[in-house]
Write an enzyme that holds these catalytic residues in place. Structure first.
Site, PDB file in Angstrom:
ATOM      1  N   ASP A  13     -28.973  63.699  56.619  1.00 44.22           N
ATOM      2  CA  ASP A  13     -28.475  62.764  56.170  1.00 44.22           C
ATOM      3  C   ASP A  13     -28.737  63.689  54.768  1.00 44.22           C
ATOM      4  OD1 ASP A  13     -28.111  60.722  54.047  1.00 44.22           O
ATOM      5  OD2 ASP A  13     -28.440  59.488  55.682  1.00 44.22           O
ATOM      6  N   GLY A  56     -21.206  50.197  52.525  1.00 43.72           N
ATOM      7  CA  GLY A  56     -21.840  48.449  52.029  1.00 43.72           C
ATOM      8  C   GLY A  56     -21.245  47.581  52.345  1.00 43.72           C
ATOM      9  N   ALA A  89     -15.601  46.380  62.621  1.00 42.37           N
ATOM     10  CA  ALA A  89     -15.170  45.357  62.388  1.00 42.37           C
ATOM     11  C   ALA A  89     -13.927  45.104  61.966  1.00 42.37           C
ATOM     12  CB  ALA A  89     -15.762  43.894  63.124  1.00 42.37           C
ATOM     13  N   TYR A 121     -11.923  51.661  53.625  1.00 43.31           N
ATOM     14  CA  TYR A 121     -12.998  51.724  54.665  1.00 43.31           C
ATOM     15  C   TYR A 121     -12.465  51.417  55.991  1.00 43.31           C
ATOM     16  CZ  TYR A 121     -17.449  50.104  57.402  1.00 43.31           C
ATOM     17  OH  TYR A 121     -18.772  50.511  57.844  1.00 43.31           O
ATOM     18  N   ASN A 142     -20.987  42.964  61.367  1.00 41.67           N
ATOM     19  CA  ASN A 142     -22.150  42.939  61.090  1.00 41.67           C
ATOM     20  C   ASN A 142     -23.976  43.434  61.632  1.00 41.67           C
ATOM     21  OD1 ASN A 142     -23.866  42.623  58.836  1.00 41.67           O
ATOM     22  ND2 ASN A 142     -21.692  41.190  58.301  1.00 41.67           N
ATOM     23  N   GLU A 160     -26.256  46.305  49.596  1.00 42.95           N
ATOM     24  CA  GLU A 160     -26.705  45.139  50.936  1.00 42.95           C
ATOM     25  C   GLU A 160     -25.352  44.168  51.440  1.00 42.95           C
ATOM     26  OE1 GLU A 160     -27.283  45.220  47.814  1.00 42.95           O
ATOM     27  OE2 GLU A 160     -28.051  43.149  47.366  1.00 42.95           O
ATOM     28  N   LYS A 165     -32.845  36.697  48.661  1.00 40.57           N
ATOM     29  CA  LYS A 165     -32.092  35.049  47.712  1.00 40.57           C
ATOM     30  C   LYS A 165     -32.718  34.415  47.380  1.00 40.57           C
ATOM     31  CE  LYS A 165     -27.597  37.195  45.988  1.00 40.57           C
ATOM     32  NZ  LYS A 165     -26.635  36.152  46.301  1.00 40.57           N
ATOM     33  N   GLN A 174     -17.297  30.327  55.531  1.00 36.20           N
ATOM     34  CA  GLN A 174     -16.860  31.858  56.277  1.00 36.20           C
ATOM     35  C   GLN A 174     -17.704  31.940  57.094  1.00 36.20           C
ATOM     36  OE1 GLN A 174     -17.640  31.288  52.276  1.00 36.20           O
ATOM     37  NE2 GLN A 174     -18.032  33.497  51.873  1.00 36.20           N
ATOM     38  N   THR A 175     -17.027  32.179  57.681  1.00 37.82           N
ATOM     39  CA  THR A 175     -17.906  32.469  59.267  1.00 37.82           C
ATOM     40  C   THR A 175     -18.116  34.063  59.364  1.00 37.82           C
ATOM     41  OG1 THR A 175     -15.617  31.972  60.805  1.00 37.82           O
ATOM     42  CG2 THR A 175     -17.299  30.577  60.395  1.00 37.82           C
TER      43      THR A 175
HETATM   44  P1  NAD Z   1     -25.970  53.059  55.827  1.00 37.87           P
HETATM   45  O1  NAD Z   1     -25.664  53.198  54.240  1.00 37.87           O
HETATM   46  O2  NAD Z   1     -27.627  52.424  55.732  1.00 37.87           O
HETATM   47  O3  NAD Z   1     -26.313  54.716  55.996  1.00 37.87           O
HETATM   48  C1  NAD Z   1     -25.633  55.408  56.127  1.00 37.87           C
HETATM   49  C2  NAD Z   1     -26.128  56.773  55.779  1.00 37.87           C
HETATM   50  O4  NAD Z   1     -25.360  57.756  55.314  1.00 37.87           O
HETATM   51  C3  NAD Z   1     -26.821  57.041  54.386  1.00 37.87           C
HETATM   52  O5  NAD Z   1     -28.315  57.132  54.176  1.00 37.87           O
HETATM   53  C4  NAD Z   1     -25.932  58.032  53.126  1.00 37.87           C
HETATM   54  O6  NAD Z   1     -26.756  58.670  52.418  1.00 37.87           O
HETATM   55  C5  NAD Z   1     -25.458  59.043  54.757  1.00 37.87           C
HETATM   56  N1  NAD Z   1     -24.916  59.408  54.042  1.00 37.87           N
HETATM   57  C6  NAD Z   1     -23.625  59.297  52.964  1.00 37.87           C
HETATM   58  N2  NAD Z   1     -22.055  60.082  52.503  1.00 37.87           N
HETATM   59  C7  NAD Z   1     -23.176  61.445  53.196  1.00 37.87           C
HETATM   60  C8  NAD Z   1     -22.740  62.447  53.670  1.00 37.87           C
HETATM   61  N3  NAD Z   1     -21.565  63.106  52.511  1.00 37.87           N
HETATM   62  N4  NAD Z   1     -23.659  63.508  54.651  1.00 37.87           N
HETATM   63  C9  NAD Z   1     -24.384  62.988  54.657  1.00 37.87           C
HETATM   64  N5  NAD Z   1     -25.160  61.913  54.731  1.00 37.87           N
HETATM   65  C10 NAD Z   1     -24.403  61.012  54.190  1.00 37.87           C
HETATM   66  O7  NAD Z   1     -25.286  52.117  56.600  1.00 37.87           O
HETATM   67  P2  NAD Z   1     -25.842  52.258  58.081  1.00 37.87           P
HETATM   68  O8  NAD Z   1     -26.036  50.431  57.779  1.00 37.87           O
HETATM   69  O9  NAD Z   1     -26.725  52.357  58.872  1.00 37.87           O
HETATM   70  O10 NAD Z   1     -24.298  52.198  58.418  1.00 37.87           O
HETATM   71  C11 NAD Z   1     -24.113  53.656  60.119  1.00 37.87           C
HETATM   72  C12 NAD Z   1     -22.546  53.580  60.056  1.00 37.87           C
HETATM   73  O11 NAD Z   1     -22.067  52.303  61.003  1.00 37.87           O
HETATM   74  C13 NAD Z   1     -21.573  53.452  59.455  1.00 37.87           C
HETATM   75  O12 NAD Z   1     -20.743  54.647  59.745  1.00 37.87           O
HETATM   76  C14 NAD Z   1     -20.932  52.281  58.609  1.00 37.87           C
HETATM   77  O13 NAD Z   1     -19.685  52.817  58.751  1.00 37.87           O
HETATM   78  C15 NAD Z   1     -21.010  51.844  60.783  1.00 37.87           C
HETATM   79  N6  NAD Z   1     -21.080  50.325  60.139  1.00 37.87           N
HETATM   80  C16 NAD Z   1     -22.076  49.204  59.870  1.00 37.87           C
HETATM   81  C17 NAD Z   1     -22.072  47.803  60.271  1.00 37.87           C
HETATM   82  C18 NAD Z   1     -23.105  47.911  59.815  1.00 37.87           C
HETATM   83  O14 NAD Z   1     -23.471  46.148  59.641  1.00 37.87           O
HETATM   84  N7  NAD Z   1     -24.770  48.381  58.948  1.00 37.87           N
HETATM   85  C19 NAD Z   1     -20.870  47.748  60.368  1.00 37.87           C
HETATM   86  C20 NAD Z   1     -19.595  48.332  60.177  1.00 37.87           C
HETATM   87  C21 NAD Z   1     -20.003  49.842  60.983  1.00 37.87           C
HETATM   88  N1  GDD Z   2     -22.947  40.684  51.001  1.00 37.46           N
HETATM   89  C1  GDD Z   2     -23.345  39.717  50.754  1.00 37.46           C
HETATM   90  N2  GDD Z   2     -24.310  39.435  49.826  1.00 37.46           N
HETATM   91  N3  GDD Z   2     -22.717  37.985  50.680  1.00 37.46           N
HETATM   92  C2  GDD Z   2     -22.341  37.506  50.819  1.00 37.46           C
HETATM   93  C3  GDD Z   2     -23.592  37.532  49.813  1.00 37.46           C
HETATM   94  C4  GDD Z   2     -23.938  37.948  48.702  1.00 37.46           C
HETATM   95  O1  GDD Z   2     -25.144  37.420  48.310  1.00 37.46           O
HETATM   96  N4  GDD Z   2     -23.051  35.821  49.371  1.00 37.46           N
HETATM   97  C5  GDD Z   2     -21.925  34.843  50.479  1.00 37.46           C
HETATM   98  N5  GDD Z   2     -22.171  36.739  50.789  1.00 37.46           N
HETATM   99  C6  GDD Z   2     -20.581  36.083  52.106  1.00 37.46           C
HETATM  100  C7  GDD Z   2     -19.538  37.357  51.646  1.00 37.46           C
HETATM  101  O2  GDD Z   2     -18.856  36.824  50.394  1.00 37.46           O
HETATM  102  C8  GDD Z   2     -19.174  37.753  53.045  1.00 37.46           C
HETATM  103  O3  GDD Z   2     -17.945  36.258  52.963  1.00 37.46           O
HETATM  104  C9  GDD Z   2     -19.538  37.332  53.516  1.00 37.46           C
HETATM  105  O4  GDD Z   2     -20.942  37.002  53.519  1.00 37.46           O
HETATM  106  C10 GDD Z   2     -20.252  38.514  54.834  1.00 37.46           C
HETATM  107  O5  GDD Z   2     -19.939  39.634  53.921  1.00 37.46           O
HETATM  108  P1  GDD Z   2     -21.223  40.846  53.876  1.00 37.46           P
HETATM  109  O6  GDD Z   2     -22.818  40.831  55.261  1.00 37.46           O
HETATM  110  O7  GDD Z   2     -20.998  41.339  53.187  1.00 37.46           O
HETATM  111  O8  GDD Z   2     -19.185  41.952  54.554  1.00 37.46           O
HETATM  112  P2  GDD Z   2     -18.256  41.768  55.852  1.00 37.46           P
HETATM  113  O9  GDD Z   2     -19.010  40.810  56.557  1.00 37.46           O
HETATM  114  O10 GDD Z   2     -17.870  41.157  55.002  1.00 37.46           O
HETATM  115  O11 GDD Z   2     -18.461  43.090  56.129  1.00 37.46           O
HETATM  116  C11 GDD Z   2     -19.615  43.981  56.507  1.00 37.46           C
HETATM  117  O12 GDD Z   2     -19.107  44.198  58.067  1.00 37.46           O
HETATM  118  C12 GDD Z   2     -17.922  45.084  58.853  1.00 37.46           C
HETATM  119  C13 GDD Z   2     -18.647  44.865  59.959  1.00 37.46           C
HETATM  120  O13 GDD Z   2     -18.353  43.516  60.484  1.00 37.46           O
HETATM  121  C14 GDD Z   2     -19.357  45.373  56.071  1.00 37.46           C
HETATM  122  O14 GDD Z   2     -20.965  45.575  55.961  1.00 37.46           O
HETATM  123  C15 GDD Z   2     -18.437  46.530  56.836  1.00 37.46           C
HETATM  124  O15 GDD Z   2     -19.214  47.672  55.956  1.00 37.46           O
HETATM  125  C16 GDD Z   2     -18.569  46.100  57.936  1.00 37.46           C
HETATM  126  O16 GDD Z   2     -17.804  47.467  58.373  1.00 37.46           O
END
Ligand code: NAD
Ligand code: GDD
Length: 330
Positions: A33, A76, A117, A147, A176, A189, A198, A216-217
């Site tokens: 990382d 993120g 997703a 993304y 998610n 986050e 929060k 939203q769901t």
């Molecule tokens: P995260 O941000 O916690 O972890 C990603 C890591 O990648 C970080 O520690 C970051 O420092 C590292 N990174 C970024 N740029 C880099 C670089 N140039 N070289 C080396 N490392 C680098 O995210 P996560 O939630 O653990 O997600 C992991 C994977 O799953 C990602 O590919 C993300 O797109 C995918 N994903 C996550 C979610 C979710 O809800 N968490 C949903 C859909 C897809």
């Molecule tokens: N983050 C966040 N923070 N979301 C909030 C908040 C808040 O304080 N309050 C309400 N929400 C609502 C957002 O407006 C959105 O409609 C919903 O919660 C979900 O938000 P996120 O969890 O931030 O993201 P997402 O579900 O739209 O997309 C995430 O999931 C994808 C995979 O299903 C992202 O993390 C993507 O990067 C990921 O790929």
């Protein structure tokens, strides 16, 4: 001899948990990382700080390993990915492209890619009462900007490396993911961690900000189900993208109510309609997941959130943001 694995993004949320899973399963693991894990040391036998946007670093990271678990990404929650189209598309396309080619060059046998997703078309996600998304629904394409387009492109690249080069690529579309040891502040986050933070910071009866009307769901998957599903998929023979999520749909207001009940603390919602909202509804159709793996995520949201809330509350006590755990009842 133990199987040797590389986990990229091992300083992040899912990668850190994946390292723990693999080490517990008897693997030798190299974590890579640009940063160390924030909340506890990595369980990896070897941990290297490398920027994987660079080809030479990807070659170094993939030396001498059998399996690659690719989680490194600039990502993120919706607030972050909406504001960083260039960063997430450019950085992630560099990481993914170099990682696939370096894995082929170094003779890796199996390669896992964490898709999202976010590849699903926005036109299918305009209602809170969304029809669960099947893998074939991804086309005609209209993914999340930035993304989501990179995830879609890398899914195709995985297909080409499988077809043209014989690299055993596997792709999961995560829905998610939440759990302890994940980012809960700073702007990256996602909703479960943000709402837990929060509620933990609120005094009973306080208003907390919720982006949008809260109708939203989403469906949410605990990180332990995620790592289990990744491991099972990588060792399956299924080389097409596969949903990995739960099909339990909940509104964001419902999520707030659940966290408030876990905390035993009543809160009011202040809806910020200017906040980033993403798609109106998103759910996973797990039919193919069940057929392919004979398994699906099973950790109930209320149970997973309980552990997550208490972990976040503990972090806030440690950093002095709150003095103690709230012990009242709602
Ligand atoms: P995260 O941000 O916690 O972890 C990603 C890591 O990648 C970080 O520690 C970051 O420092 C590292 N990174 C970024 N740029 C880099 C670089 N140039 N070289 C080396 N490392 C680098 O995210 P996560 O939630 O653990 O997600 C992991 C994977 O799953 C990602 O590919 C993300 O797109 C995918 N994903 C996550 C979610 C979710 O809800 N968490 C949903 C859909 C897809
Ligand atoms: N983050 C966040 N923070 N979301 C909030 C908040 C808040 O304080 N309050 C309400 N929400 C609502 C957002 O407006 C959105 O409609 C919903 O919660 C979900 O938000 P996120 O969890 O931030 O993201 P997402 O579900 O739209 O997309 C995430 O999931 C994808 C995979 O299903 C992202 O993390 C993507 O990067 C990921 O790929």
């Amino acid at each position: 001899m133990a199987t040797r694995a590389l986990v990229t993004g091992a300083g992040g949320f899912i990668g850190h948990h994946m390292v723990k899973y693999l080490v517990a399963a008897g693997y030798w693991v190299r974590g890579v990382d640009v940063k160390e894990p924030e909340y506890e040391p990595s369980a990896a036998q070897e941990f290297e700080l490398l920027d994987l946007r660079r080809w030479d670093n990807c070659l170094m990271a993939t030396r001498g390993v059998d399996e690659v678990y690719s989680f490194a990404a600039d990502m993120g929650g919706i607030g972050y990915i909406n504001e960083h189209h260039v960063d997430s598309a450019r950085n992630n396309v560099l990481i993914s492209t170099h990682m696939l080619e370096a894995s082929r060059t170094n003779g890796v046998s199996r390669f896992f890619f964490s898709s999202s997703a976010c590849v699903y078309p926005q036109y299918l996600q305009s209602s809170p009462d969304v029809k669960p998304l099947k893998e074939e629904d991804a086309s005609p394409y209209d993914p999340d900007e930035g993304y989501g387009w990179e995830k879609l492109f890398t899914e195709k690249l995985c297909q080409y490396y499988y077809e043209d080069c014989g690299l055993e690529t596997r792709v999961a579309r995560f829905h998610n993911v939440y759990g302890p040891l994940g980012t809960y502040d700073g702007g990256k986050e996602k909703a479960p961690a943000a709402i837990c933070r929060k509620v933990a910071l609120a005094t009973p009866g306080d208003e907390i900000e919720v982006w949008g009307d809260g109708l939203q769901t989403r469906s949410f998957m605990h990180v332990d189900d995620c790592t289990e599903g990744v491991f099972r998929l990588l060792h399956s023979e299924h080389h097409q993208p596969l949903n990995l999520g739960t099909d339990y749909l909940i509104t964001i207001n419902g999520l707030v109510d659940l966290v408030s009940a876990i905390a035993g603390k009543p809160v009011k919602r202040r809806h910020n309609m200017e906040g980033p909202q993403g798609v109106r509804g998103r759910n996973s159709d797990n039919s193919r997941l069940r057929t392919v793996l004979g398994w699906e995520p099973s950790i109930l949201l209320k149970d997973g959130l309980d552990v997550t809330f208490h972990w976040i509350e503990e972090q806030l006590i440690k950093d002095g943001s709150i003095t103690s755990s709230y012990s009242g009842t709602s």
